[in-house]
Design a protein around this motif. Structure first.
Motif, PDB file in Angstrom:
ATOM      1  N   ARG A 115       9.009  -8.932  19.023  1.00 50.09           N
ATOM      2  CA  ARG A 115       8.191  -9.649  20.002  1.00 50.09           C
ATOM      3  C   ARG A 115       6.797  -9.843  19.410  1.00 50.09           C
ATOM      4  O   ARG A 115       5.927  -8.973  19.551  1.00 50.09           O
ATOM      5  N   PRO A 116       6.572 -10.938  18.729  1.00 51.15           N
ATOM      6  CA  PRO A 116       5.330 -11.130  17.972  1.00 51.15           C
ATOM      7  C   PRO A 116       4.032 -10.959  18.767  1.00 51.15           C
ATOM      8  O   PRO A 116       3.098 -10.316  18.276  1.00 51.15           O
ATOM      9  N   ASP A 117       3.940 -11.493  19.969  1.00 47.17           N
ATOM     10  CA  ASP A 117       2.702 -11.351  20.738  1.00 47.17           C
ATOM     11  C   ASP A 117       2.424  -9.892  21.077  1.00 47.17           C
ATOM     12  O   ASP A 117       1.283  -9.423  20.999  1.00 47.17           O
ATOM     13  N   GLU A 118       3.459  -9.165  21.434  1.00 46.72           N
ATOM     14  CA  GLU A 118       3.307  -7.745  21.744  1.00 46.72           C
ATOM     15  C   GLU A 118       2.994  -6.945  20.479  1.00 46.72           C
ATOM     16  O   GLU A 118       2.220  -5.986  20.521  1.00 46.72           O
ATOM     17  N   PHE A 119       3.592  -7.330  19.359  1.00 51.32           N
ATOM     18  CA  PHE A 119       3.288  -6.698  18.073  1.00 51.32           C
ATOM     19  C   PHE A 119       1.786  -6.788  17.797  1.00 51.32           C
ATOM     20  O   PHE A 119       1.140  -5.799  17.458  1.00 51.32           O
ATOM     21  N   ARG A 120       1.243  -7.993  17.935  1.00 52.68           N
ATOM     22  CA  ARG A 120      -0.192  -8.201  17.657  1.00 52.68           C
ATOM     23  C   ARG A 120      -1.062  -7.347  18.576  1.00 52.68           C
ATOM     24  O   ARG A 120      -2.027  -6.724  18.133  1.00 52.68           O
ATOM     25  N   ALA A 121      -0.742  -7.321  19.856  1.00 53.21           N
ATOM     26  CA  ALA A 121      -1.526  -6.541  20.814  1.00 53.21           C
ATOM     27  C   ALA A 121      -1.414  -5.043  20.523  1.00 53.21           C
ATOM     28  O   ALA A 121      -2.410  -4.319  20.536  1.00 53.21           O
ATOM     29  N   PHE A 122      -0.208  -4.593  20.242  1.00 52.36           N
ATOM     30  CA  PHE A 122       0.029  -3.184  19.928  1.00 52.36           C
ATOM     31  C   PHE A 122      -0.782  -2.768  18.707  1.00 52.36           C
ATOM     32  O   PHE A 122      -1.486  -1.761  18.723  1.00 52.36           O
ATOM     33  N   MET A 123      -0.681  -3.542  17.644  1.00 51.46           N
ATOM     34  CA  MET A 123      -1.364  -3.197  16.401  1.00 51.46           C
ATOM     35  C   MET A 123      -2.882  -3.262  16.547  1.00 51.46           C
ATOM     36  O   MET A 123      -3.601  -2.435  15.986  1.00 51.46           O
ATOM     37  N   ALA A 124      -3.370  -4.209  17.311  1.00 48.51           N
ATOM     38  CA  ALA A 124      -4.820  -4.307  17.521  1.00 48.51           C
ATOM     39  C   ALA A 124      -5.337  -3.064  18.247  1.00 48.51           C
ATOM     40  O   ALA A 124      -6.367  -2.490  17.863  1.00 48.51           O
ATOM     41  N   LYS A 126       0.816  -1.214   0.000  1.00 50.35           N
ATOM     42  CA  LYS A 126       0.000   0.000   0.000  1.00 50.35           C
ATOM     43  C   LYS A 126       0.852   1.269   0.000  1.00 50.35           C
ATOM     44  O   LYS A 126       0.564   2.217  -0.724  1.00 50.35           O
ATOM     45  N   SER A 127       1.913   1.277   0.812  1.00 53.51           N
ATOM     46  CA  SER A 127       2.699   2.502   0.974  1.00 53.51           C
ATOM     47  C   SER A 127       3.974   2.557   0.139  1.00 53.51           C
ATOM     48  O   SER A 127       4.553   3.623  -0.034  1.00 53.51           O
ATOM     49  N   GLY A 128       4.437   1.396  -0.323  1.00 52.15           N
ATOM     50  CA  GLY A 128       5.672   1.368  -1.092  1.00 52.15           C
ATOM     51  C   GLY A 128       6.916   1.135  -0.249  1.00 52.15           C
ATOM     52  O   GLY A 128       8.018   1.054  -0.776  1.00 52.15           O
ATOM     53  N   PHE A 129       6.752   1.026   1.070  1.00 50.96           N
ATOM     54  CA  PHE A 129       7.876   0.757   1.966  1.00 50.96           C
ATOM     55  C   PHE A 129       7.329   0.148   3.250  1.00 50.96           C
ATOM     56  O   PHE A 129       6.127   0.191   3.512  1.00 50.96           O
ATOM     57  N   ILE A 130       8.219  -0.425   4.040  1.00 46.75           N
ATOM     58  CA  ILE A 130       7.825  -0.989   5.332  1.00 46.75           C
ATOM     59  C   ILE A 130       8.191   0.017   6.425  1.00 46.75           C
ATOM     60  O   ILE A 130       9.381   0.274   6.650  1.00 46.75           O
ATOM     61  N   PRO A 131       7.195   0.598   7.092  1.00 46.21           N
ATOM     62  CA  PRO A 131       7.525   1.492   8.210  1.00 46.21           C
ATOM     63  C   PRO A 131       8.350   0.738   9.260  1.00 46.21           C
ATOM     64  O   PRO A 131       8.028  -0.395   9.628  1.00 46.21           O
ATOM     65  N   ASN A 132       9.401   1.362   9.701  1.00 37.68           N
ATOM     66  CA  ASN A 132      10.323   0.708  10.626  1.00 37.68           C
ATOM     67  C   ASN A 132       9.653   0.218  11.902  1.00 37.68           C
ATOM     68  O   ASN A 132      10.081  -0.775  12.481  1.00 37.68           O
ATOM     69  N   VAL A 133       8.595   0.873  12.334  1.00 31.78           N
ATOM     70  CA  VAL A 133       7.910   0.452  13.552  1.00 31.78           C
ATOM     71  C   VAL A 133       7.455  -1.005  13.452  1.00 31.78           C
ATOM     72  O   VAL A 133       7.502  -1.743  14.435  1.00 31.78           O
ATOM     73  N   PHE A 134       7.022  -1.436  12.276  1.00 34.05           N
ATOM     74  CA  PHE A 134       6.564  -2.808  12.115  1.00 34.05           C
ATOM     75  C   PHE A 134       7.697  -3.800  12.354  1.00 34.05           C
ATOM     76  O   PHE A 134       7.515  -4.813  13.031  1.00 34.05           O
ATOM     77  N   LEU A 135       8.851  -3.515  11.800  1.00 34.96           N
ATOM     78  CA  LEU A 135       9.988  -4.427  11.941  1.00 34.96           C
ATOM     79  C   LEU A 135      10.542  -4.418  13.364  1.00 34.96           C
ATOM     80  O   LEU A 135      10.891  -5.462  13.906  1.00 34.96           O
ATOM     81  N   VAL A 136      10.599  -3.235  13.966  1.00 33.20           N
ATOM     82  CA  VAL A 136      11.133  -3.143  15.325  1.00 33.20           C
ATOM     83  C   VAL A 136      10.221  -3.883  16.305  1.00 33.20           C
ATOM     84  O   VAL A 136      10.682  -4.680  17.122  1.00 33.20           O
ATOM     85  N   LEU A 137       8.925  -3.652  16.220  1.00 33.51           N
ATOM     86  CA  LEU A 137       7.998  -4.287  17.159  1.00 33.51           C
ATOM     87  C   LEU A 137       7.834  -5.780  16.894  1.00 33.51           C
ATOM     88  O   LEU A 137       7.494  -6.538  17.805  1.00 33.51           O
ATOM     89  N   ALA A 138       8.094  -6.217  15.668  1.00 33.00           N
ATOM     90  CA  ALA A 138       7.971  -7.642  15.343  1.00 33.00           C
ATOM     91  C   ALA A 138       9.004  -8.491  16.087  1.00 33.00           C
ATOM     92  O   ALA A 138       8.892  -9.717  16.110  1.00 33.00           O
ATOM     93  N   PHE A 178      -0.063   6.461  22.833  1.00 35.49           N
ATOM     94  CA  PHE A 178       1.150   6.970  22.196  1.00 35.49           C
ATOM     95  C   PHE A 178       2.209   7.389  23.209  1.00 35.49           C
ATOM     96  O   PHE A 178       3.394   7.435  22.862  1.00 35.49           O
ATOM     97  N   GLY A 179       1.828   7.624  24.452  1.00 34.55           N
ATOM     98  CA  GLY A 179       2.839   7.793  25.491  1.00 34.55           C
ATOM     99  C   GLY A 179       3.674   6.526  25.614  1.00 34.55           C
ATOM    100  O   GLY A 179       4.900   6.568  25.688  1.00 34.55           O
ATOM    101  N   MET A 180       2.991   5.376  25.596  1.00 28.80           N
ATOM    102  CA  MET A 180       3.699   4.096  25.621  1.00 28.80           C
ATOM    103  C   MET A 180       4.522   3.923  24.343  1.00 28.80           C
ATOM    104  O   MET A 180       5.700   3.557  24.395  1.00 28.80           O
TER     105      MET A 180
END
Length: 190
Positions: free
Chosen positions: A45-54, A31-43, A166-168
């Motif tokens: 820890r996969p379980d936390e990634f899922r909770a964060f994104m949800a 969709k955007s043409g690049f991978i935002p770094n936040v996705f890779l950094v948070l990935a 977003f404080g977190m």
């Protein structure tokens, strides 16, 4: 482009991620043409990634009395107060796109009180900033101000939750030394 690392923690390769996370990241990339770094950094820890994104999606992608652009204003202003380079740059880009205004993100980031926004939006950000810096001081008078600008109880919850979430996020981004993608700097400016 920079060759500096995007995090001080390990960053997993896309091919090594769980299928659901890799699929989400690939969709964003398409969709955007690049991978935002936040996705890779948070990935990391996969379980936390899922909770964060949800929770992110529940707060930022819903319809309502607060527009998606206004939600991004809250993120940009509070992230500035928290000195989060990643979130100011990334969400500033999203704000420019959603508001269809190449100037608004810089104005909100530098001093939202002087930005070309409405009194309603200033009241919203004033409250978000209070939640971010001194939530223990929030009281009935703060709710009264927001209600005088047409916000209801659900809107006040949303403003509070966005500021708190977003404080977190700002703290995670700062401690991980998350770098904004170069693409964010020009997005929505032309």
């Amino acid at each position: 482009m920079t060759d500096k690392p995007i995090s001080r923690f390990p960053v997993p390769a896309l091919k090594d991620l769980p299928e659901d996370i890799a699929a989400r990241i690939t969709t964003v990339q398409e969709k955007s043409g690049f991978i935002p770094n936040v996705f890779l950094v948070l990935a990391h820890r996969p379980d936390e990634f899922r909770a964060f994104m949800a929770y992110h999606d529940a707060l930022m992608d819903k319809p309502g009395n607060i527009t998606k652009a206004e939600r991004e204003m809250i993120v940009v202003a509070t992230s500035t107060a928290n000195q989060c380079q990643y979130c100011v740059i990334a969400h500033g880009a999203i704000l420019r796109v959603r508001a269809k205004n190449p100037l608004i993100a810089d104005q909100v980031a530098i001093n939202y009180r002087k930005a070309d926004i409405t009194p309603r939006q200033k009241a919203m950000i004033d409250f978000a900033m209070k939640v971010s810096a001194a939530a223990y001081e929030v009281g009935d008078a703060d709710f009264d101000v927001l209600k005088s600008h047409g916000f209801d109880e659900e809107d006040i919850w949303d403003i509070t939750a966005i500021s708190a979430f977003f404080g977190m996020s700002n703290r995670l981004a700062n401690v991980t030394s998350m770098r904004p993608n170069d693409e964010f700097y020009t997005l929505g400016r032309g």
